[in-house]
Design a protein around this motif. Sequence first.
Motif, mmCIF file in Angstrom:
data_model
loop_
_atom_site.group_PDB
_atom_site.id
_atom_site.type_symbol
_atom_site.label_atom_id
_atom_site.label_comp_id
_atom_site.label_asym_id
_atom_site.label_seq_id
_atom_site.Cartn_x
_atom_site.Cartn_y
_atom_site.Cartn_z
ATOM 1 N N UNK A 147 0.836 -1.199 0.000
ATOM 2 C CA UNK A 147 0.000 0.000 0.000
ATOM 3 C C UNK A 147 0.873 1.251 0.000
ATOM 4 N N UNK A 148 0.611 2.125 -0.967
ATOM 5 C CA UNK A 148 1.320 3.404 -1.014
ATOM 6 C C UNK A 148 0.630 4.398 -0.078
ATOM 7 N N UNK A 149 1.399 4.997 0.809
ATOM 8 C CA UNK A 149 0.870 6.067 1.648
ATOM 9 C C UNK A 149 1.719 7.310 1.474
ATOM 10 N N UNK A 158 -3.870 7.652 1.342
ATOM 11 C CA UNK A 158 -3.609 6.376 0.678
ATOM 12 C C UNK A 158 -4.453 6.321 -0.585
ATOM 13 N N UNK A 159 -3.841 6.189 -1.760
ATOM 14 C CA UNK A 159 -4.628 5.963 -2.970
ATOM 15 C C UNK A 159 -5.035 4.488 -3.057
ATOM 16 N N UNK A 181 -6.647 -3.103 1.483
ATOM 17 C CA UNK A 181 -5.766 -1.946 1.671
ATOM 18 C C UNK A 181 -5.959 -1.312 3.048
ATOM 19 N N UNK A 182 -7.174 -1.295 3.528
ATOM 20 C CA UNK A 182 -7.418 -0.716 4.853
ATOM 21 C C UNK A 182 -6.752 -1.565 5.935
ATOM 22 N N UNK A 183 -6.864 -2.867 5.834
ATOM 23 C CA UNK A 183 -6.240 -3.727 6.852
ATOM 24 C C UNK A 183 -4.732 -3.516 6.895
ATOM 25 N N UNK A 184 -4.095 -3.437 5.738
ATOM 26 C CA UNK A 184 -2.652 -3.196 5.701
ATOM 27 C C UNK A 184 -2.323 -1.833 6.300
#
Length: 335
Positions: A147-149, A158-159, A181-184
């Motif tokens: 995940x890109x933040x 986060x996209x 993505x939310x969990x990560x």
Amino acid sequence: MKPLAVTLGDPSGIGPEIVAKAWSRRKSDQIMPFFAIGSAASIQAVSSIPVVAITDPNEAISIFDQALPVWDIPSKETITPGKPNKAGAEVAFAALEKGVALVKQGQASALVTAPVSKAELYQVGFTFPGQTEFVANRCGIAADDAVMMLAGPDLRTVPLTIHIPYRDVLEQLTPELIISRVRVTVEDLKRNFAIPSPRLVVAGLNPHAGENGTIGREEIDSIEPAIRQLQAENIDIKGPFAADTLFSPRARATYDVALCPTHDQALIPIKTINFDNGVNTTLGLPIIRTSPDHGTAFPLAGKNKADEGAMVAALVMAANSAHNRQAYAQNSIDG
């Protein structure tokens, strides 16, 4: 802790300059020791700081106060600032490979990557959309699980979808993708950023978050089911909210990270609010990876005009994340 590993990116871009300038701020900004990976000549072409070649990351600790330690990867051709070429791209690619390998082997605490030119890298066998996907691949992580933040002093975003055309967003923006993505993101806000109970919000895809389905059903069909599932997992997440009001100072005070359906929804506010100190960090990896949130800026290279603020921020975030992750792991063992 081990030093940070910093790839110089494209040697004809501003990477060598901002890394050299960041080293010059090592005392004023209390920057953790690091070593650069790439062409030593590219640093000497744009800076007069002392440079010492190393072949072991452990050497960087004793050298760092007096000179910038460099794991030298010589170029087959002369490096000219502002004029990228195939040889420079080969150096950038090799530096990225070496940097990931050294961090994975535990010889460096984290990886910080200076900007690369994907157009140049594609000419030398690079097949990934960006450095994020490359690092994930080398770490054995599926692209969808990395995940890109984007993070600055005033905002984190986060996209949910990244380097794809807008016409493909509707197909990719599924409840499953959002939930993954939310969990990560939640896990790494805890272990990398020491936020024990992260607060998340989700931006809508359509204007006014769809107006209850009158301007599109993506919020109803994809975003809201994901949010309900995540809330059932006791994750503090709300939305979808209209993207045009989500980034005001008042709104930003209510959350730790905003998740956005598209790449530009996430990057535009960061680059508007924190352009000179925004950081791109990859979540979900077994290693820490950060990068300044800007490009190679070839027209600025060699002119002593590049701002090193984002590189300094990336170095500080990498060091803090490494410390936080170490503490998190220890607390998990003790607990």
